[in-house]
Design a protein around this motif. Structure first.
Motif, PDB file in Angstrom:
ATOM      1  N   GLU A 117       0.835  -1.216  -0.018  1.00 36.22           N
ATOM      2  CA  GLU A 117      -0.201   0.014   0.042  1.00 36.22           C
ATOM      3  C   GLU A 117       1.086   1.352  -0.154  1.00 36.22           C
TER       4      GLU A 117
ATOM      5  N   GLU B 261       2.719   1.798  -3.422  1.00 36.08           N
ATOM      6  CA  GLU B 261       1.605   1.780  -4.340  1.00 36.08           C
ATOM      7  C   GLU B 261       1.832   0.690  -5.378  1.00 36.08           C
ATOM      8  N   ASP B 262       2.169  -0.613  -4.838  1.00 37.48           N
ATOM      9  CA  ASP B 262       2.690  -1.647  -5.767  1.00 37.48           C
ATOM     10  C   ASP B 262       2.312  -2.896  -5.104  1.00 37.48           C
TER      11      ASP B 262
ATOM     12  N   ASN C 220       9.271   6.635   2.604  1.00 32.90           N
ATOM     13  CA  ASN C 220       8.342   5.437   2.714  1.00 32.90           C
ATOM     14  C   ASN C 220       8.247   4.765   4.066  1.00 32.90           C
TER      15      ASN C 220
END
Lengths: 446, 81
Positions: free
Chosen positions: B11, B14-15, B38
């Protein structure tokens, strides 16, 4: 003989930051700091024949031989400034502070006639002007406090007002103001909290919810209890399409020169790659009045006492509109390094990009093997080929961390320029680099 | 907990493909490719999910050497609340 002495520490913002300020949550990472400390090797792109490049760590001899082979006939420091047992003591110092303390500096520089030598610093940080004075170098720099003031994010915010640009950001001081203004912004969508001296995405925090904001406030309260000051810039998250930047040079006379424009491909808020901007987009920037705004910023910076290199970060939004001023960096920049690479290209049919790859580096990695592999596959930029992959630094891949287990990996970063004739050619070259990195035991961290 | 941690990594990055690529021995920086920003967002999200509070000033990157090590860290944090 006249020559220039090039030197500097990257992420200059960490040396400008006021230690009394509270910070957003951060995790200390020694591996990324070691990479940043070795980025000064990239400054060779600004060198001309006979110049001297002084780096924090000694450049790998393979890389030195390589850059000489492609035409950078320069001198470098070949001995460490201090013995490795004093590494920890030097850790928080920048390269100028280290050289000012080291006996090696006197020994090294005594073999050069420095009378007419100009200092070319990446940025004016603590120790830069002392270094110039001590070795009687010609330096064209303003005082550090001016540089520091202009680099603060709040200065860029005020500059937007001075240019009559729509200004959606605010400076917040203290817990209550942060809470009130941030909550108001969150009603409209996500917001960005910016450290006054954040760099490479490390000083920005994206906040989506009130819950995240309250957690952040708790983090701030803890620091405020220790006497830290809460002062940040907050802005609604802009609907970004892509980033670009404009490089200026402000002469001591006040003349402002547009140096270059570079299109950026950032990873989040950190640098990822920069590319040559298309002529049509450049024409659009001129026609839209953007370039006049940049020149006006240059004039106002000069009015505020600054001269030297400037990099202005800008943005194109999803609706196609230009956000001319995101932030002002009064120093050299990655985009200027890309511009430096462009100076190698004499064929107008060729283009260039500057790319960085984060990599897991095995303890047994040898830089020489990577260069040999690139050369073997006809990918390495050479004078004869005139195009290909131009590795810009070795130290960011070769970890100065010692005593590692042989099966342990460290993190490294490969900075390279791609000099190509078409998009297809570029894609082939990048695919080739990927394979060469794999052949050399390096795994891409995506 | 391992599955939830991997879902949160995917999440943050974003992958969605990471859900299938990562396992308990995956390194959160080398294999998941999380950068410093991140990691901060990941920890804030983990705090929400597991109702714990991480001390950023004393957080060691060693906890990120594998998903397994990180889940052990969360368990210890939760137990000390």
């Amino acid at each position: 003989m006249n020559f220039a002495l090039h030197c500097g520490s990257f992420e200059a913002e960490r040396f400008w930051r006021d230690s009394r300020l509270a910070s957003i949550p951060t995790i200390q990472n020694t591996q990324t700091k070691k990479i940043t400390d070795s980025m000064d090797e990239l400054l060779f792109v600004f060198c001309e024949t006979g110049d001297l490049l002084l780096t924090r760590h000694v450049m790998d001899s393979v890389q030195y031989d390589y850059i000489r082979s492609i035409g950078y006939d320069i001198h470098i420091n070949r001995n460490p400034w201090f013995s490795s047992d004093r590494e920890n003591e030097m850790d928080h110092l920048n390269v100028f502070e280290i050289m000012n303390l080291s006996d090696v500096t006197d020994q090294l520089l005594s073999s050069f006639s420095l009378e007419k030598t100009t200092l070319e610093a990446f940025a004016v940080i603590p120790g830069t002007l002392d270094f110039a004075q001590r070795y009687h170098l010609t330096s064209h720099y303003p005082e550090q406090d001016i540089v520091q003031r202009i680099n603060a994010k709040s200065y860029s915010l005020k500059m937007r007002d001075r240019l009559n640009l729509p200004n959606v950001g605010s400076v917040v001081e203290g817990r209550e103001q942060l809470l009130a203004i941030a909550n108001e912004m969150l009603c409209e969508g996500a917001m960005l909290l910016k450290d006054e001296f954040g760099v490479s995405g490390k000083g920005n925090l994206l906040i989506h919810s009130e819950k995240a904001l309250l957690r952040l406030i708790k983090h701030m309260d803890k620091q405020a209890a220790q006497g830290k000051l809460i002062r940040f810039v907050i802005e609604p998250l802009l609907d970004r399409k892509f980033d670009f930047s404009c490089q200026l040079y402000i002469h001591e006379s006040g003349d402002v020169q547009l140096v270059s424009f570079q299109q950026l491909d950032n990873h989040g808020y950190a640098f990822g790659a920069s590319h040559t901007m298309s002529e049509s987009f450049k024409a659009h920037l001129y026609a839209s009045g953007y370039t006049n705004q940049m020149l006006e910023i240059g004039r106002l910076l000069y009015q505020d006492g600054y001269f030297g290199d400037v990099c202005i970060d800008s943005m194109i939004l999803q609706d196609g509109s230009i956000e001319p001023l995101v932030e002002i960096n009064d120093r050299k920049s990655m985009s200027l390094i890309k511009h430096g690479v462009d100076s190698l290209i004499t064929n107008p049919q060729l283009h260039s990009s500057l790319v960085q790859f984060n990599l897991a580096v095995p303890a047994r990695f040898q830089y020489e093997h990577l260069l040999q592999n690139l050369n073997h596959h006809q990918l390495l930029y050479t004078k004869e080929r005139g195009m290909g992959i131009l590795p810009l630094s070795s130290g960011t891949l070769i970890s100065p961390l010692k005593n590692l287990e042989l099966n342990e990996r460290t993190m490294g970063r490969f900075y390279f320029a791609v000099i190509y004739e078409s998009q297809q050619h570029m894609q082939n070259l990048v695919a080739g680099v990927n394979q060469s990195l794999l052949d050399s035991g390096l795994n891409l961290i995506t | 907990m391992i599955t939830k941690i991997i879902e949160i990594i995917a999440e943050i990055k974003e992958d969605p493909s990471l859900v299938n690529k990562l396992n308990e021995s995956s390194d959160l920086t080398h294999d998941a490719g999380m950068d410093s920003l991140n990691i901060i967002n990941f920890i804030l999200r983990i705090e929400e999910e597991f109702d714990i509070e991480v001390d950023f000033d004393h957080f060691s990157l060693e906890h990120l050497q594998s998903v397994q090590k990180f889940s052990q860290f969360i368990r210890e944090m939760a137990a000390s609340v």
